[in-house]
Design a protein around this motif. Sequence first.
Motif, PDB file in Angstrom:
ATOM      1  N   PRO A 158     -30.061  21.856 -20.615  1.00  0.00           N
ATOM      2  CA  PRO A 158     -30.640  23.023 -19.988  1.00  0.00           C
ATOM      3  C   PRO A 158     -31.744  23.503 -20.974  1.00  0.00           C
ATOM      4  N   ASP A 159     -32.072  23.209 -22.170  1.00  0.00           N
ATOM      5  CA  ASP A 159     -33.126  23.520 -22.959  1.00  0.00           C
ATOM      6  C   ASP A 159     -34.473  23.183 -22.665  1.00  0.00           C
ATOM      7  N   ARG A 160     -35.395  23.657 -22.260  1.00  0.00           N
ATOM      8  CA  ARG A 160     -36.710  23.724 -21.900  1.00  0.00           C
ATOM      9  C   ARG A 160     -37.737  23.433 -22.973  1.00  0.00           C
ATOM     10  N   ASN A 161     -37.318  23.886 -24.306  1.00  0.00           N
ATOM     11  CA  ASN A 161     -38.165  23.466 -25.534  1.00  0.00           C
ATOM     12  C   ASN A 161     -37.880  21.980 -25.657  1.00  0.00           C
ATOM     13  N   LEU A 162     -36.601  21.737 -25.710  1.00  0.00           N
ATOM     14  CA  LEU A 162     -36.234  20.132 -26.141  1.00  0.00           C
ATOM     15  C   LEU A 162     -36.735  19.350 -25.001  1.00  0.00           C
ATOM     16  N   GLY A 163     -36.951  19.693 -23.906  1.00  0.00           N
ATOM     17  CA  GLY A 163     -37.428  19.048 -22.604  1.00  0.00           C
ATOM     18  C   GLY A 163     -38.720  18.987 -23.034  1.00  0.00           C
ATOM     19  N   ARG A 164     -39.614  19.951 -23.256  1.00  0.00           N
ATOM     20  CA  ARG A 164     -41.160  19.642 -23.529  1.00  0.00           C
ATOM     21  C   ARG A 164     -41.224  18.980 -24.904  1.00  0.00           C
ATOM     22  N   ASN A 212     -40.130  27.113 -30.058  1.00  0.00           N
ATOM     23  CA  ASN A 212     -41.155  27.102 -29.136  1.00  0.00           C
ATOM     24  C   ASN A 212     -42.338  26.104 -29.668  1.00  0.00           C
ATOM     25  N   PRO A 213     -43.040  25.644 -28.620  1.00  0.00           N
ATOM     26  CA  PRO A 213     -43.797  24.461 -28.779  1.00  0.00           C
ATOM     27  C   PRO A 213     -45.041  25.146 -29.969  1.00  0.00           C
TER      28      PRO A 213
END
Length: 324
Positions: A158-164, A212-213
Amino acid sequence: MVDIKDKGDQKYNETLKKKIEKLKVKRNAVIIAHNYQRDEIQEIADISGDSLALSQAAVRTDADVIVFCGVQFMAESASILNPDKKVLLPVIEAGCPLADMITPEKLRAKKKQYPGAAVVCYVNSSAEVKAESDIACTSSNAVEIVKSLKEKDIIFVPDRNLGRYVQSQVPDKNIILWEGFCPTHIRVQEEDVLRAKDIHKDAEVIAHPECNPEVLALSDHICSTGGMFTYVRQSRSKEFIIATESGMLYKLQKDNPDKRFYLPTPHLVCANMKLITLGWVAHSLENMVYEVKVSGEVRDRAKKALDRMLAATGEKQGAAMAGY
């Protein structure tokens, strides 16, 4: 100077530690603690590390009881991998906001939108969500897992930052992000890191991929908590800015007494991880509470996602995986 209150607290903690040791023997129990736990909890742990590494390490023990000092999804993973052991979570309210940001119902709806996509599930999720996924991953093997899949489209939850971060490392895949995040890691802002770098000019910045990126862009190294231990040990640097939960500093400093560690912000504290105290561990062993048990179809399907991950990375279930 230690004041009277500190002396009292120390005496009380020592009494609890002795009680816990006796109860461990009585229950044939093992205490495992996540790297983000309170210092005193890490001190009494038989095994410490990251979530999946702890669950797997417990497989190698002959203990009948696993006291998991972490949060709900970690205890669930321990139960999935250790069906014949009793898994106890000392504070049943110790949940994970990131894991709560996705439900099996919502994931099934997303899968209908992308019928040809593979579902990669971060271990920071519930057993029910794992059961709806094709394969699990950790923060240290996420890139390897995604690379191993034949599908081009990947639903990453579910983690968007890890996905990015994974997307930046595997540009030939189409990562379909879930808008989940770790409330602790997103507290680190770009200005926090820049300020810390200005104060500690010789320090290297090490960041967890849940950040965060813009924080990752300022980092010298990006890795899991286990990877941080390895990197610091091998680095010639003497100072490090650590962009992850504050509990990490305990073992980093203990293992590297000649080095210095700083947080970019004092707000890097996971309240859920800090719920467990020595008193609650003693209470858990004394009363055999609170049991976390994953069984039936959910366990069978969730275990497949974990087993596929292990197969894809060439790991054995009982192996030490101190990088997650």
